[in-house]
Design an enzyme around this catalytic site. Structure first.
Site, PDB file in Angstrom:
ATOM      1  N   GLN A   1      31.916  74.189   1.586  1.00 48.89           N
ATOM      2  CA  GLN A   1      31.009  73.162   2.258  1.00 48.89           C
ATOM      3  C   GLN A   1      31.741  72.511   3.389  1.00 48.89           C
ATOM      4  O   GLN A   1      32.614  72.991   4.036  1.00 48.89           O
ATOM      5  CB  GLN A   1      30.797  72.191   1.206  1.00 48.89           C
ATOM      6  CG  GLN A   1      29.686  72.550   0.056  1.00 48.89           C
ATOM      7  CD  GLN A   1      30.417  73.219  -0.905  1.00 48.89           C
ATOM      8  OE1 GLN A   1      31.168  73.338  -1.513  1.00 48.89           O
ATOM      9  NE2 GLN A   1      29.590  74.632  -1.150  1.00 48.89           N
TER      10      GLN A   1
ATOM     11  N   GLY B   1      28.555  80.150   0.746  1.00 49.58           N
ATOM     12  CA  GLY B   1      28.464  81.484   1.397  1.00 49.58           C
ATOM     13  C   GLY B   1      29.526  81.647   2.452  1.00 49.58           C
ATOM     14  O   GLY B   1      29.296  80.982   3.553  1.00 49.58           O
ATOM     15  N   HIS B   2      30.346  82.263   2.215  1.00 48.68           N
ATOM     16  CA  HIS B   2      31.536  82.703   3.032  1.00 48.68           C
ATOM     17  C   HIS B   2      31.461  84.071   3.764  1.00 48.68           C
ATOM     18  O   HIS B   2      31.677  84.873   2.916  1.00 48.68           O
ATOM     19  CB  HIS B   2      32.761  82.359   2.385  1.00 48.68           C
ATOM     20  CG  HIS B   2      32.904  80.881   2.025  1.00 48.68           C
ATOM     21  ND1 HIS B   2      34.127  80.356   1.199  1.00 48.68           N
ATOM     22  CD2 HIS B   2      32.149  79.815   2.415  1.00 48.68           C
ATOM     23  CE1 HIS B   2      33.854  79.278   1.266  1.00 48.68           C
ATOM     24  NE2 HIS B   2      32.779  78.618   1.830  1.00 48.68           N
TER      25      HIS B   2
ATOM     26  N   ASP C   1      29.466  75.684   6.793  1.00 46.37           N
ATOM     27  CA  ASP C   1      29.306  77.049   7.658  1.00 46.37           C
ATOM     28  C   ASP C   1      29.918  76.975   8.860  1.00 46.37           C
ATOM     29  O   ASP C   1      29.437  77.365   9.930  1.00 46.37           O
ATOM     30  CB  ASP C   1      27.661  77.028   7.660  1.00 46.37           C
ATOM     31  CG  ASP C   1      26.997  77.136   6.371  1.00 46.37           C
ATOM     32  OD1 ASP C   1      27.539  77.948   5.500  1.00 46.37           O
ATOM     33  OD2 ASP C   1      25.944  76.748   6.333  1.00 46.37           O
TER      34      ASP C   1
ATOM     35  N   LYS D   1      34.759  78.849   8.051  1.00 48.97           N
ATOM     36  CA  LYS D   1      35.936  78.612   7.149  1.00 48.97           C
ATOM     37  C   LYS D   1      36.514  79.960   6.569  1.00 48.97           C
ATOM     38  O   LYS D   1      37.621  80.092   6.974  1.00 48.97           O
ATOM     39  CB  LYS D   1      35.351  77.939   5.867  1.00 48.97           C
ATOM     40  CG  LYS D   1      35.289  76.478   6.150  1.00 48.97           C
ATOM     41  CD  LYS D   1      34.923  75.564   4.831  1.00 48.97           C
ATOM     42  CE  LYS D   1      33.653  76.082   4.399  1.00 48.97           C
ATOM     43  NZ  LYS D   1      32.283  75.557   5.089  1.00 48.97           N
TER      44      LYS D   1
END
Ligand code: GDP
Ligand code: IMO
Ligand code: MG
Length: 429
Positions: free
Chosen positions: A227, A40-41, A13, A16
């Site tokens: 990650q 989750g991006h 988080d 990225k």
């Protein structure tokens, strides 16, 4: 642009996706190489917020190819929801089908993997990992135990049927005898797999060798990590890690192009550090300062909505991450979160509370982490709005000094700075 890999350099988080999205404008091929829908991006482009889980964020551009590599695991229900979400956000299905390619070698998260992730977290109680419950650990476990189902298996019913016979017998034994869980009939599993074939078929790239050869020869590749280094199964805070290799070294394996294709590794660091799930966290702030960072930084999980644990920037982790993550340069995100802070701390070393020994090297046995306390250096806050800064020169002097200190600590140049979630709130040096 050189062939570049974007690596989360902390506990995930770090922003990225935002940096990937910006670099993707200069790439031809964007590859996800590990992890799954545990990621989750978030990308904010022209005021619209997009949330990605396995689809590379390069999908937002016209004329780019996005490849989900062999190192990724795919949970069909989540992939379907992500597609539907993209379409609801205005991307056409035709465009997604044209751009998105899935490696036939990627493994599939089966319903029993979700059951196993859930029960293991539940039964371990206070010793749980705090996973995203997306079946990640059990899917990779089966991959390495050589009893996984891959995307390519969906395309030969006879062979698939034989494979399911072998796998299901073992899985049902495990589900029933070890965990007391519901078992699956062959009919149930075959019906599930038939629906997965329909779901993935438009995207499966059977000629992936040709595709990679072509892109390797004369095009630019961007590798999108999920990650972070401290969640890496080998180098992270084991066992409080994910089950893949988010480090730069993971990109060659998960994408299928080998290590020499990678020319630059950008480590993404927040100006502070966060973590979701269980596990050690030497600079964690459980006080009002931590709460302030969480509120101002909007530190709530993109995938699970869980509040993220927040703490001061950890220089010991940062140096370690630069080394084992294989980083060559740094993007610093969320600098703006400190705009209203009178003082900012950075951990430069750990002190062993029992022996008094000071170390700058990361202690890899996390069972010893309770013995360490952070040694902090304190910096004066800049107390100025940075969110409209368009270049490094426009930053307040104290913010520039903070960046210079972080460069010293990490031992790498900070070449990208981010001062807000939007694409336009980013500058290169
Ligand atoms: P990822 O998993 O590393 O891609 O990061 P996430 O998307 O899970 O979390 C990063 C969050 O920070 C997202 O909500 C981004 O929109 C937001 N973000 C990224 N860069 C910045 C920044 O420089 N400042 C602020 N305030 N928010 C940012
Ligand atoms: P992105 O790509 C933050 C964490 C989970 C848990 C551990 C293992 O958005 O940075 P898993 O479900 O992978 O078995 O959970 O890893 N975790 C993440 N934390 N960001 C992520 O992804 C994460 N993916 C997994 O919270 O502690
Ligand atoms: Mg995330």
């Amino acid at each position: 642009m050189k062939n570049t890999v974007v690596v989360g350099a902390q506990f995930g988080d770090e922003g990225k996706a935002k940096i990937t999205d910006i670099l993707a404008s200069k790439a031809d091929l964007i590859v996800r190489f590990q992890g799954g829908c545990n990621a989750g991006h978030t990308v904010v482009a022209d005021g619209v917020k997009y949330k990605f889980h396995v689809i590379p964020s390069g999908i937002l551009y016209e004329g780019k190819t996005c490849f989900i590599g062999a190192g990724v695991v795919l949970y069909p229900a989540s992939f379907k929801a992500e597609l539907e979400d993209m379409i609801a956000n205005g991307l056409s299905r035709e465009k997604i089908e044209k751009s998105l390619k899935i490696s036939p070698l990627a493994h599939i998260t089966m319903p029993y993997h979700i059951d196993l992730d859930g029960i293991q977290e539940e039964k371990f109680g206070k010793n749980k990992i705090g996973t995203t419950k997306k079946g990640i650990g059990p899917t990779y476990t089966d991959k390495y135990a050589r009893q996984g189902i891959r995307i390519e298996d969906l395309f030969d019913e006879e062979l698939l049927s034989k494979k399911v016979d072998i796998i299901l017998e073992r899985k049902n034994l495990e589900l029933k005898n070890l965990w007391g869980l519901k078992t699956y009939t062959k009919e149930e599993i075959m019906a599930e797999l038939a629906s997965y074939k329909e779901l993935f078929e438009p995207f499966v790239c059977h000629n992936w060798q040709e595709l990679l050869l072509d892109f390797k020869k004369n095009k630019t590749i961007l590798f999108e990590g999920a990650q972070g280094v401290l969640l890496d199964v080998d180098y992270g805070t084991y066992p409080y890690v994910t089950s893949s290799n988010p480090i730069a070294g993971g990109a060659g394996i998960g994408a299928g192009v080998g290590p020499l294709a990678i020319e630059e590794a950008v480590g993404i660091f927040k100006a502070y550090i966060t973590r979701v799930g269980e596990g050690p966290f030497v600079t964690e702030l459980t006080d009002e300062i931590g709460e302030n960072i969480r509120i101002i930084g909007g530190e709530f999980g993109t995938t699970t909505g869980r509040p993220r644990r927040c703490g001061w920037f950890d220089g010991v982790i940062a140096r370690y991450s630069a080394l084992v993550g294989g980083l060559s340069t740094v993007a610093l995100t969320k600098l703006d979160v400190f705009d209203s802070f009178e003082e900012i701390k950075v951990c430069t070393a750990y002190k062993n509370k029992k022996t008094g020994e000071i170390t700058k090297y990361y202690p890899t046995n996390v069972q010893t982490h309770d013995d360490y306390e952070p040694v902090y250096k304190t910096y004066k806050g800049w107390l100025t709005d940075t969110t409209k800064c368009k270049s490094f020169d426009e930053l307040p002097t104290l913010a520039k000094e903070y960046i210079a200190e972080l460069e010293n600590i990490i031992g790498l140049p900070i070449s990208i700075v981010s001062v807000g979630p939007d694409r336009c709130q980013t500058f290169f040096r």
